[in-house]
Design an enzyme around this catalytic site. Structure first.
Site, PDB file in Angstrom:
ATOM      1  N   ASP A 177       0.828  -1.209   0.000  1.00  0.00           N
ATOM      2  CA  ASP A 177       0.000   0.000   0.000  1.00  0.00           C
ATOM      3  C   ASP A 177       0.863   1.261   0.000  1.00  0.00           C
ATOM      4  O   ASP A 177       1.978   1.259   0.516  1.00  0.00           O
ATOM      5  CB  ASP A 177      -0.921  -0.022   1.235  1.00  0.00           C
ATOM      6  CG  ASP A 177      -2.074   0.969   1.098  1.00  0.00           C
ATOM      7  OD1 ASP A 177      -2.354   1.423  -0.032  1.00  0.00           O
ATOM      8  OD2 ASP A 177      -2.693   1.288   2.133  1.00  0.00           O
TER       9      ASP A 177
ATOM     10  N   ASN B 284     -11.021  -2.449  -5.072  1.00  0.00           N
ATOM     11  CA  ASN B 284     -10.283  -1.594  -6.018  1.00  0.00           C
ATOM     12  C   ASN B 284     -11.016  -1.447  -7.358  1.00  0.00           C
ATOM     13  O   ASN B 284     -10.730  -0.529  -8.133  1.00  0.00           O
ATOM     14  CB  ASN B 284      -8.854  -2.110  -6.257  1.00  0.00           C
ATOM     15  CG  ASN B 284      -7.946  -1.989  -5.045  1.00  0.00           C
ATOM     16  OD1 ASN B 284      -7.012  -2.778  -4.869  1.00  0.00           O
ATOM     17  ND2 ASN B 284      -8.189  -1.006  -4.179  1.00  0.00           N
TER      18      ASN B 284
HETATM   19  C1  IPE Z   1      -5.337  -2.706  -0.072  1.00  0.00           C
HETATM   20  O1  IPE Z   1      -5.020  -1.374  -0.274  1.00  0.00           O
HETATM   21  C2  IPE Z   1      -5.399  -3.426  -1.397  1.00  0.00           C
HETATM   22  C3  IPE Z   1      -4.124  -3.631  -2.076  1.00  0.00           C
HETATM   23  C4  IPE Z   1      -2.950  -3.345  -1.586  1.00  0.00           C
HETATM   24  C5  IPE Z   1      -4.220  -4.227  -3.370  1.00  0.00           C
HETATM   25  P1  IPE Z   1      -6.162  -0.257  -0.416  1.00  0.00           P
HETATM   26  O2  IPE Z   1      -5.456   1.033  -0.573  1.00  0.00           O
HETATM   27  O3  IPE Z   1      -7.103  -0.647  -1.484  1.00  0.00           O
HETATM   28  O4  IPE Z   1      -6.894  -0.373   0.993  1.00  0.00           O
HETATM   29  P2  IPE Z   1      -7.648   0.720   1.861  1.00  0.00           P
HETATM   30  O5  IPE Z   1      -8.634   1.382   0.966  1.00  0.00           O
HETATM   31  O6  IPE Z   1      -6.611   1.687   2.364  1.00  0.00           O
HETATM   32  O7  IPE Z   1      -8.265  -0.041   2.985  1.00  0.00           O
HETATM   33  C1  IPE Z   2      -1.545   0.257  -3.405  1.00  0.00           C
HETATM   34  O1  IPE Z   2      -1.350   1.618  -3.431  1.00  0.00           O
HETATM   35  C2  IPE Z   2      -1.793  -0.332  -4.772  1.00  0.00           C
HETATM   36  C3  IPE Z   2      -3.183  -0.779  -4.998  1.00  0.00           C
HETATM   37  C4  IPE Z   2      -4.141  -0.771  -4.119  1.00  0.00           C
HETATM   38  C5  IPE Z   2      -3.491  -1.282  -6.312  1.00  0.00           C
HETATM   39  P1  IPE Z   2      -2.579   2.644  -3.436  1.00  0.00           P
HETATM   40  O2  IPE Z   2      -2.975   2.897  -4.848  1.00  0.00           O
HETATM   41  O3  IPE Z   2      -3.655   2.150  -2.551  1.00  0.00           O
HETATM   42  O4  IPE Z   2      -1.873   3.919  -2.824  1.00  0.00           O
HETATM   43  P2  IPE Z   2      -2.476   4.930  -1.737  1.00  0.00           P
HETATM   44  O5  IPE Z   2      -2.987   4.102  -0.597  1.00  0.00           O
HETATM   45  O6  IPE Z   2      -3.550   5.684  -2.412  1.00  0.00           O
HETATM   46  O7  IPE Z   2      -1.308   5.767  -1.329  1.00  0.00           O
HETATM   47 MG    MG Z   3      -4.076   2.405  -0.592  1.00  0.00          MG
END
Ligand code: IPE
Ligand code: IPE
Ligand code: MG
Length: 254
Positions: free
Chosen positions: A28, A76
């Site tokens: 993340d 997502n």
């Molecule tokens: C969790 O991250 C999913 C992945 C790393 C693929 P998210 O960014 O989607 O999760 P939340 O929204 O912070 O809970």
């Molecule tokens: C994790 O990074 C990757 C996926 C969930 C696909 P994020 O896209 O959630 O990055 P933040 O949480 O917005 O920084």
């Molecule tokens: Mg995220």
């Protein structure tokens, strides 16, 4: 192999004979990494792939047997269409490029999640890489794609119901171990260690059933910045934990 061969001095405390068998990572913080640099989110995802490459290679090198990466959650799918498309393009590129590395390093790819929800060409590529790497035995790389822990449990219950109806399963044989076989993870062991980057302290619907006794490790480091030294730090902390599994310390159990 001696740690000093390939790691920074300050991490030499990690005991390579006592590694977690299965490490799962919630990758993340890509978006925030990009925002900090006034770049579009996709730039963070691109940099995040470099961390994936480094951590996969490193995990294989030190002898982790299973590495599970949360790459795309069911939730997502609700992101802007443009970001989803960009993520799928990156996934396709990654798989096409890394197939060779996987073959050279004995890495078997496994995908968990509702793979059929992915665009047809992507799903096909995922299955192709799974098929081509299926006889590799050094490390399992498990990619969670279109994955949700609750959906996994519901999908398992549907399969259980079918087997009960078809009489290939008898209700008296259904216990925790047997139920696990109906999950996407089937024969994959539960994670010993789960890492989440970016400072969020939650599991976000990841491996809900499987983390029952997993050690959790949270770091503020954003995923694109998470590299070998950070991984070693997590392993070191894991090795200092006592896993009791509900028993008491000191081996005085039945
Ligand atoms: C969790 O991250 C999913 C992945 C790393 C693929 P998210 O960014 O989607 O999760 P939340 O929204 O912070 O809970
Ligand atoms: C994790 O990074 C990757 C996926 C969930 C696909 P994020 O896209 O959630 O990055 P933040 O949480 O917005 O920084
Ligand atoms: Mg995220």
């Amino acid at each position: 192999m001696k740690m000093a061969d390939f790691t920074p001095k300050n991490q030499s405390q990690v005991d390579l004979e006592n590694l977690p068998k299965h490490v799962a990572i919630i990758m993340d913080g890509n978006g925030r990494w990009a925002a900090q640099r006034h770049l579009p989110r996709i730039a963070g995802h691109r940099e995040g792939i470099k961390s994936v490459q480094e951590i996969v290679t490193f995990a294989r090198k030190i002898g982790i047997k299973t590495l599970t990466l949360y790459a795309f959650s069911n939730e997502n799918w609700h992101r802007p269409a443009k970001e989803i498309t960009q993520l799928m393009v990156l996934l396709e590129r990654y798989l096409n490029k890394e197939l060779k590395t996987m073959m050279e390093n004995g890495i078997r790819l496994r995908a968990i999640g509702q793979i059929d929800r992915l665009q047809k060409s992507v799903a096909k590529l995922v299955h192709k890489v799974e098929e081509e790497t299926k006889n590799n035995h050094e490390m399992d790389l498990v990619l969670a794609l279109s994955y949700g822990g609750r959906a996994e449990i519901v999908d398992a219950i549907k399969k259980v119901y079918q087997d009960l109806r078809d009489e290939t399963l008898s209700i008296k044989d259904l216990d925790e171990k047997h139920f696990s076989n109906y999950l996407y993870t089937e024969d994959i062991s539960d994670p010993d260690l789960m890492i989440r980057t970016s400072g969020e302290v939650r599991v976000s619907n990841f491996l809900l059933w499987q983390v029952a006794y997993t050690e959790l490790y949270f770091t503020k480091t954003l995923w694109p910045d998470f590299r070998e030294a950070d991984f070693l730090k997590a392993l070191h902390e894991y090795q200092g934990r006592e896993r009791r599994f509900g028993l008491v310390s000191g081996g005085q159990n039945h």
